[in-house]
Design a protein around this motif. Sequence first.
Motif, PDB file in Angstrom:
ATOM      1  N   ARG A 507      34.361  24.541 -31.739  1.00 31.64           N
ATOM      2  CA  ARG A 507      33.406  25.273 -30.912  1.00 31.64           C
ATOM      3  C   ARG A 507      32.049  24.581 -30.908  1.00 31.64           C
ATOM      4  NH1 ARG A 507      31.597  30.083 -31.722  1.00 31.64           N
ATOM      5  NH2 ARG A 507      31.771  30.085 -34.000  1.00 31.64           N
ATOM      6  N   PHE A 508      31.382  24.647 -29.749  1.00 30.65           N
ATOM      7  CA  PHE A 508      30.033  24.112 -29.596  1.00 30.65           C
ATOM      8  C   PHE A 508      29.123  25.230 -29.100  1.00 30.65           C
ATOM      9  CE2 PHE A 508      32.655  20.365 -29.366  1.00 30.65           C
ATOM     10  CZ  PHE A 508      31.905  19.375 -29.984  1.00 30.65           C
ATOM     11  N   ASP A 509      27.969  25.355 -29.710  1.00 32.78           N
ATOM     12  CA  ASP A 509      26.928  26.278 -29.254  1.00 32.78           C
ATOM     13  C   ASP A 509      25.728  25.425 -28.869  1.00 32.78           C
ATOM     14  OD1 ASP A 509      25.081  28.195 -28.742  1.00 32.78           O
ATOM     15  OD2 ASP A 509      24.926  28.956 -30.792  1.00 32.78           O
ATOM     16  N   LEU A 510      25.587  25.200 -27.579  1.00 32.45           N
ATOM     17  CA  LEU A 510      24.595  24.242 -27.107  1.00 32.45           C
ATOM     18  C   LEU A 510      23.410  24.916 -26.435  1.00 32.45           C
ATOM     19  CD1 LEU A 510      27.111  21.579 -25.773  1.00 32.45           C
ATOM     20  CD2 LEU A 510      25.908  21.604 -27.953  1.00 32.45           C
ATOM     21  N   ASP A 511      23.121  26.151 -26.842  1.00 30.08           N
ATOM     22  CA  ASP A 511      21.943  26.861 -26.348  1.00 30.08           C
ATOM     23  C   ASP A 511      20.796  26.616 -27.331  1.00 30.08           C
ATOM     24  OD1 ASP A 511      20.013  28.519 -25.413  1.00 30.08           O
ATOM     25  OD2 ASP A 511      21.271  30.310 -25.272  1.00 30.08           O
ATOM     26  N   PRO A 512      19.755  25.892 -26.924  1.00 31.47           N
ATOM     27  CA  PRO A 512      18.663  25.594 -27.867  1.00 31.47           C
ATOM     28  C   PRO A 512      17.938  26.838 -28.347  1.00 31.47           C
ATOM     29  CG  PRO A 512      18.089  24.916 -25.629  1.00 31.47           C
ATOM     30  CD  PRO A 512      19.536  25.278 -25.605  1.00 31.47           C
ATOM     31  N   LEU A 513      18.033  27.944 -27.594  1.00 35.33           N
ATOM     32  CA  LEU A 513      17.379  29.174 -28.036  1.00 35.33           C
ATOM     33  C   LEU A 513      17.994  29.694 -29.329  1.00 35.33           C
ATOM     34  CD1 LEU A 513      15.192  31.220 -27.304  1.00 35.33           C
ATOM     35  CD2 LEU A 513      16.911  32.514 -26.031  1.00 35.33           C
ATOM     36  N   ASN A 514      19.272  29.381 -29.550  1.00 33.17           N
ATOM     37  CA  ASN A 514      19.940  29.831 -30.780  1.00 33.17           C
ATOM     38  C   ASN A 514      19.482  29.049 -32.005  1.00 33.17           C
ATOM     39  OD1 ASN A 514      21.401  31.750 -29.379  1.00 33.17           O
ATOM     40  ND2 ASN A 514      23.134  30.384 -29.016  1.00 33.17           N
TER      41      ASN A 514
END
Length: 891
Positions: A507-514
């Motif tokens: 899995r990739f979480d590529l939201d910089p807000l996170n």
Amino acid sequence: MESMPPCRCPGARNKTLLPTSAYGPITRSMMTCVVALGHRFLRAWVELMQRTAMVVVLVTICFTMAAGWYVISHFKINTNTSDMLSRDLPFRKLSEELDTAFPQFSDTLMIVIDGETPDLADQATLRLADRLRRLPNLFGAVHDPAGDSFFHRHSLLYMDITALERLSDRLARAQPFLSTLSREPTLKGLADILVLALGEESNMAGRVAALPILRQMAVVVEALAKGQFARLNWERVMQGRDAASSQRRVLMVQPPLDFTTLHPARPTMVALQVMAIELNMTPAHGVQVRLTGSVALAEEELESVETSIGFANIASIALVITILIIGIKVKRFVFSILFTLIVGLILTSFLALLIIGSFNIISVAFAVLFIGLGVDFGIHFCLRYMEGHYKSNAAVWATTSVFGPLTLTAMGAAIGFFSFLPTPYQGFAELGLIAGVGMFIALLTNLTVLPALLSLMPLPAHRPPHQGHTSRVLRLLTWLVDCHARILTSIAALLVLLSITVIPATRFDLDPLNLKDHETDSVRTLRDLMQDEHWSPQSIIMLAESPTQAHALAQRLSHLPTVANVTTISDYVPLEQKEKLRLIDDMATFLSPLFVKGHLLRTSTLAVQQSLAALKQTLLTAPPLLENDSLRLQIALRQINLNDKTVLQALETALLATLPRQLELLRQGLQAGPVTLANLPPNLCTREITLDGRTRVVVRPKDDLTDREALRLFVKTVQAVVPRATGAPVSLYESGETVVKSFLFATITTIIILLLLLLILLRKAREIMLIFSPLVLAALLTNTFALFLGIPYNFANIIALPLLFGLGIANGIQLVFRERLEQGSIELLYTSTPKAVLLSATTTIASFSSLALSTHPGTASMGLLLGIAVAVTLIATLFVLPALMATWPRR
């Protein structure tokens, strides 16, 4: 093939040459000469450091203090997540083009004002905006989108025609009630008109029923009885479900920022918070003021990173000291290692600021990485020194025996860090540059400062020589390798196969807000705005050549399945104006009595109490149409003390404070006239059209863009129509793609370069495979652990796998080189090398894991995944590598 005669170069005596190979005898002989010359240079260098030890230490202290002063006085952190990626990327260029065209949207501070009622939010915004405009040097330009008098005057034109007709009918029926109240907007006046309206012989009951006045009054009185803040929402009373105003208002401020300070926005934000308190804009007064936008996000991100990194650095040093004391035990060695480590850390920080100028939110973590890795050099050197301290010059022997492996260690780590340099992922490129250079600084200081310190603080001559390891872990390791090597290799092969099967689920979480601290006010406010269709920043923006082209483009885009709506400046011109203006003129005629100001007479407390008593009595006989609301109001009035003058004043304020403002807005709205593009307010036009006529087109999504697939579809469908589209969704999607590509490039590049390096230096397939096999296993297991622990790869921790190969190769090199020297895998386990590998890896794990304690999500995720990667690499190297050596012995 015959072997060459022994090399005759100085320093090569008594050196046994390795057998010749396919590289040829000349190359073999030349390499032996180079090694001999290297040993001779190292011997001379270390002896020089020992002879001039005091001078070396004093010069080091002076230079380190000067470098430390420079670091303190020039320390900067760039918290802009956009700058994590190269400005040369196409989507970054489009974004900068938009910022150039509309600079008023850059470096903004959003002041979000939420009120218990729209009236409160409106009044609070007007007061705050007025105060802000008095201090332009502190707050700069202030933009109030909904507070412009133009929109107040034409507010009714922006209503749907059906809703406007309902409002007209509603106000027509309520006109007598409102007209009477407007002439005496007091608590007594409100009670008197309700008594009159609810009387059995009155014909106004139906008119009162048209307004939810009794229900709204009951809600307010109930809140007052509980000691809570409350205000009657007169907009909702007058307009009912057609009330369009939101309880939220937003001011846009573009403050002048002082980038010569570490916190350029702090004065502005502190002043705003103080001002809000002075204006009673607090939850206790029914108003909440919050700050977000790029300026607030950067400021609070900086504070979060400073706190987190400061804590991580302290925790890292404390853990390393503890492990060194337990593992090495010799205080003079612990002091020497720490002194050398601090010198290297300060020098690396100095060079980083000198070369790059500032840290970013990822590269600022280099200190923890340096502590965890830089200490390894000192550990290997000191343990080797302890092992051979009985020799005539133990420091020289230790240096010459560990220099080769330590140099390869530094090169391997640097390759892992430098692998991001060619990528557009500038955030990690800067971290890679700083940390990669830091590895060679650590090597240099351990070859310079450490021998000098050990010369000043030598071991006692009577200390017995090193007798091998005593650790339970290492004794267990020896037993497993000696008796169950094949079982260990079989288990490793099985783990490889199992780990390969879960790779597709990565899995990739590529939201910089996170990556930002979710507990900061700016992030919570931004996430709140993202759920608000009026203020959500999740819109694609593009530039059309003219308003006409923008309108045509909007028509095309509005038919896309992923698009909710498209806005241009043309949408500020209301539709069906002719019919709406006719209705507004009719309303202005029959509502004119509302705006005749009466003369307010001072009423006594007794008169107010008598009017309220009459109202309570009237509520007992209210018409059936209002029975439920009247009963609720009766009960609520019994819960407050109407004999208390203070309570009466609070009740009057709660019920009538916002009525005058609402009547004034209604009066302004009845003065509407035709609206065209030509007479739109200049402040609005400059935010939608450039001087050369280019026009903004804003496209809003239909689906929730937190879903990666929905984001991809939204961006791709819009880009299919307008390839030069930009905005937050485009930047988010394209930056994610860039990060993944950078990660793959860095990982593959690291592996290839390390393979080539080992091929050149070792030239033996067996040793190369021995070093790389545990790394492949560790990489697969790290990915598996991340998957099962719910740790997605993100902008910060994605560096873990490239670094795993660059850092993990060090332990393999140490063991393989020592196996060469000891001529066997079992013999290797009785030297100081396994203990040095265990101790150095433990300090690295402890140092990296300190980042996981950070409150900053990006830093914490990087520390957690790096800690897992190094721990898994240590286990694979200590257990699998010796087992492979025993299963596949040297010839």
